[in-house]
Design a protein around this motif. Sequence first.
Motif, PDB file in Angstrom:
ATOM      1  N   ALA A 228      23.903   6.371   7.945  1.00  0.00           N
ATOM      2  CA  ALA A 228      24.187   5.497   6.801  1.00  0.00           C
ATOM      3  C   ALA A 228      23.105   4.441   6.605  1.00  0.00           C
ATOM      4  N   GLY A 229      22.184   4.332   7.542  1.00  0.00           N
ATOM      5  CA  GLY A 229      21.087   3.373   7.399  1.00  0.00           C
ATOM      6  C   GLY A 229      21.479   1.931   7.655  1.00  0.00           C
ATOM      7  N   TYR A 230      22.532   1.710   8.450  1.00  0.00           N
ATOM      8  CA  TYR A 230      22.936   0.341   8.755  1.00  0.00           C
ATOM      9  C   TYR A 230      21.974  -0.299   9.746  1.00  0.00           C
ATOM     10  N   THR A 231      21.901  -1.623   9.687  1.00  0.00           N
ATOM     11  CA  THR A 231      21.113  -2.379  10.664  1.00  0.00           C
ATOM     12  C   THR A 231      22.068  -3.188  11.528  1.00  0.00           C
ATOM     13  N   PHE A 232      21.540  -3.592  12.709  1.00  0.00           N
ATOM     14  CA  PHE A 232      22.348  -4.365  13.649  1.00  0.00           C
ATOM     15  C   PHE A 232      21.521  -5.559  14.111  1.00  0.00           C
ATOM     16  N   PRO A 341      21.946  -7.441   3.727  1.00  0.00           N
ATOM     17  CA  PRO A 341      23.049  -6.655   3.157  1.00  0.00           C
ATOM     18  C   PRO A 341      23.313  -5.339   3.873  1.00  0.00           C
ATOM     19  N   ASN A 342      22.387  -4.882   4.720  1.00  0.00           N
ATOM     20  CA  ASN A 342      22.570  -3.585   5.369  1.00  0.00           C
ATOM     21  C   ASN A 342      23.251  -3.668   6.730  1.00  0.00           C
ATOM     22  N   LEU A 343      23.677  -4.877   7.133  1.00  0.00           N
ATOM     23  CA  LEU A 343      24.457  -4.965   8.365  1.00  0.00           C
ATOM     24  C   LEU A 343      25.781  -4.227   8.190  1.00  0.00           C
ATOM     25  N   VAL A 344      26.342  -3.754   9.316  1.00  0.00           N
ATOM     26  CA  VAL A 344      27.612  -3.025   9.260  1.00  0.00           C
ATOM     27  C   VAL A 344      28.728  -3.964   8.832  1.00  0.00           C
ATOM     28  N   PRO A 345      29.417  -3.679   7.720  1.00  0.00           N
ATOM     29  CA  PRO A 345      30.571  -4.501   7.342  1.00  0.00           C
ATOM     30  C   PRO A 345      31.743  -4.211   8.269  1.00  0.00           C
ATOM     31  N   ILE A 346      32.674  -5.142   8.340  1.00  0.00           N
ATOM     32  CA  ILE A 346      33.841  -4.952   9.198  1.00  0.00           C
ATOM     33  C   ILE A 346      35.022  -4.588   8.319  1.00  0.00           C
ATOM     34  N   ASN A 347      35.292  -3.301   8.218  1.00  0.00           N
ATOM     35  CA  ASN A 347      36.482  -2.810   7.528  1.00  0.00           C
ATOM     36  C   ASN A 347      36.808  -1.437   8.090  1.00  0.00           C
ATOM     37  N   PRO A 348      38.044  -0.986   7.970  1.00  0.00           N
ATOM     38  CA  PRO A 348      38.438   0.263   8.630  1.00  0.00           C
ATOM     39  C   PRO A 348      37.628   1.470   8.171  1.00  0.00           C
ATOM     40  N   GLN A 352      35.005   1.658  11.548  1.00  0.00           N
ATOM     41  CA  GLN A 352      35.609   2.606  12.479  1.00  0.00           C
ATOM     42  C   GLN A 352      34.755   3.866  12.571  1.00  0.00           C
ATOM     43  N   ALA A 353      34.267   4.346  11.463  1.00  0.00           N
ATOM     44  CA  ALA A 353      33.445   5.550  11.465  1.00  0.00           C
ATOM     45  C   ALA A 353      32.114   5.316  12.159  1.00  0.00           C
ATOM     46  N   GLN A 354      31.562   4.102  12.024  1.00  0.00           N
ATOM     47  CA  GLN A 354      30.245   3.826  12.587  1.00  0.00           C
ATOM     48  C   GLN A 354      30.304   3.446  14.070  1.00  0.00           C
TER      49      GLN A 354
END
Length: 853
Positions: A228-232, A341-348, A352-354
């Motif tokens: 998904a291209g998320y950053t941390f 904006p590319n940080l992982v959001p916190i929602n189910p 959960q998938a990530q």
Amino acid sequence: MSRVGSRNSNPIFKLLMGCSALAGGFSFAHPALAQEQIETVIVTAEKRSENVQNVPIAITAFSGAAIQDKGIGDLHGLSNLTPNVNLDSGAPFSGDSSVLSASIRGIGQDDFAFNLDPGVGVYVDGVYLARTIGANVDLLDVQRIEVLKGPQGTLFGRNTIGGAISIVTRDPGDKFMVQAQVTGGSFNRRDVALTTDIPISDSVRTSLTFQSVERDGYQRVVPYNNTAGYTFDPVSPDVATPYEFNNRLGGQDHQSLRGKLVWDANQNFNVMVTADWTHEDQSSIPNTVLQVFPNTPGAAGSIAGLYTACLAGATIGQLCSLPRANGWPPGPGLPPLDTEPNLVPINPQTTQAQLATGSIDTTYANGINYAKYDSEGASVTLTDNLGNDMTLKSITSYRHITWNIGEDLDGSADHGDLLEVSDKQQQQQFTEELQVVGTAFDSRLSYVGGLYYFYENGFVHDWVPFDGGLLAVEDSDLNNLRTSSYAVYGHADYKVTDQIGLTVGARYSIENKFFTGGQQDLNGLSYKASGCYPPTAPATTIVPLGTPFGNGQTVTASTTCQNFLQFPDPNHPFKYFPAGSDSREFDEFTPTVGAQYHVTEDAMAYFSWSKGFKSGGWTTRLSDPINDPKLAEFNPEKAETYEVGLKSEWFDSTLQTNAALFYTDYSNIQLNEQVGASPVLKNLGDADIYGGELEAQALFGAGFSAHAALGYIDAYYTSLDPSVHPNPPDPFSDITLHSKLPKTPMWKINVNPEWDHDLGNGQALQAQVSYTHTSSMYNDSLNTPLLKRPSLDLIDASVRFSFADDKYSVAVGGTNLTDRRYITVGSVNYAAGFVDGTYSPPAEWYARFDIKM
């Protein structure tokens, strides 16, 4: 709190029902007559040596040989074998298997914090271990273990409200001896133990025991496929330096050393000196993300909601647009959330998938994970026979603990900083106990009297960044606690006749505690979210002059943001606690009364009534500033127990049955209530506890024997503070009035058959199986469904072959042979948006070789 009546509040009715339930338990043990007899077990539960069958207390005792034969290495391993007792290794967000979460008859403690006291006291050679950290001790060269059930407030004192576990180590022998043990098994297990007895003279004997336990973890850290291209955001160093990471979680790596010297100075005077050392450096316990809460930015204290809203471009004061705290000591800061904006959001749907791999034995979490524990201790016991059947004993001890842990709870890759915990604690303690033990009136009176002193001090240093550092909890070395406790006690048993005995005892305890609170938020969430930042800025930045705040104050031109948001310490603007220390004094009277009736020489019925308490104190975890440390106080919890029991032997001592029924009024219960991001300990409820236990041991002949145990307990809240039991109810909790106490299954059944066969020529074969059924139970006080432990059926088994008259032996065994996996500990943090749990190990095998010379 309003006290609510129980479903059937008549104790007599409950006890009768318990009797009916237990009656069926006798049917599994009807042995045939045999020549062998059950070995007499001597215990010191009442500070003197007695046959366990003559002690009017519910006790489960294990010999050192039985512990070794069953392959049990630490206290946690006794849990399945002991009715109405739960012993878990680890506690919520403790990260360390050396932490003991002990509960006896529904009363215990499931938190590791230095400011919280255990509900079950653990003693080694008469020395109290004050912390749950390190209490899951290695069973190193043990002679026996006694598990005492119910309040032990008279003879053991503070923090034995649920019961006590007394570990007695083996005394050195009078002949030179060396015993070595090597064990291998699942997950590259490699354990080594060595014990030696070295007599120096006829009057001086010594022993030395060393043990090393090593194995790989059963949860693997796996690469993250970031499709998904998320950053941390990476975290910076925590309270331990350097930053530590292990690629397997749930491993073990610890070494222990114990020395013992016994000097018989003369026929009347004896000196015993013990010293021990433990070093642990291993990975943290496994962790699995069980659920991510919905994105609820409007919910009170929802840091997860604020975090996700910032990623979506919201404006929340200055919270989203200012850099965030990054590590301890504070680093240069992470970029503002509205720039990432590319940080992982916190929602189910997304998180959960990530963050979940789909397997409880793998995780993406490659953040901090370690558990480091070092302890040293020494004790000196002097025993002087004064004559006239009177003995004076002195037990002096000193212990020291250093503990560091780091645990990645968010499951994210690339050192993502959504929820990670690191903690450092140090503690030292000194104890002194004087005992007078004796008999009088032709041994019709047996008595114990004593004086006890306990002192400890230490500190807690946490670093817990939540959700990208929006809340950065840290308390440096400012969380300090000091305790001094004094007690005087007496206990007497008097034989009115050869059949009837009476018991009376009492203990008076005084406890002085001193506390300095230091928790702070280095990111200044309250300041930034309100738009009033930095702390020295004028409050008129966000409110007009004359705005009321606090306790009748109004905003003036000199009112700062710190004043307006009521952070109380002028020298520490992010600190929740006021400057200075607070002190408290508790005094408690804990009596016991009992009676015994010897029906025959082999059967004793008894009744007892006893009281116990667990100490009060202060919570160190806050989510909002307070201007008075008394707002962080909690009071002692108390228990009052009524018990009837029957101890008996049958068929020429080839069958032994011990049964007990009890009722406990449990009040002022200390519970963790989730307030914002913090689990805050408060006195939040009362409970009724009804139950019974039956233990049976039988010899059938031809080498066959069996031990069986049955425990029944109905432990439920009778009143709860509205904050724990809200209306409408909490959607994430099942807690209601009459909800069950945590770590308390209604039923526990253990059956342990054993076969010992003499093969001749100094050879022998031993085989045993242990089956345990445990009812479902909740792992936390809020009865969170996600953390519920299901009903379980567990099987362990082992075979041991010995030869050369037991000088050599080989054993092969397995634990959890049905491969049942279940959550042992877990935590809920609504504000952070996560529910996490630790799953039990899978099925494991081991092979052990022993040599004795």
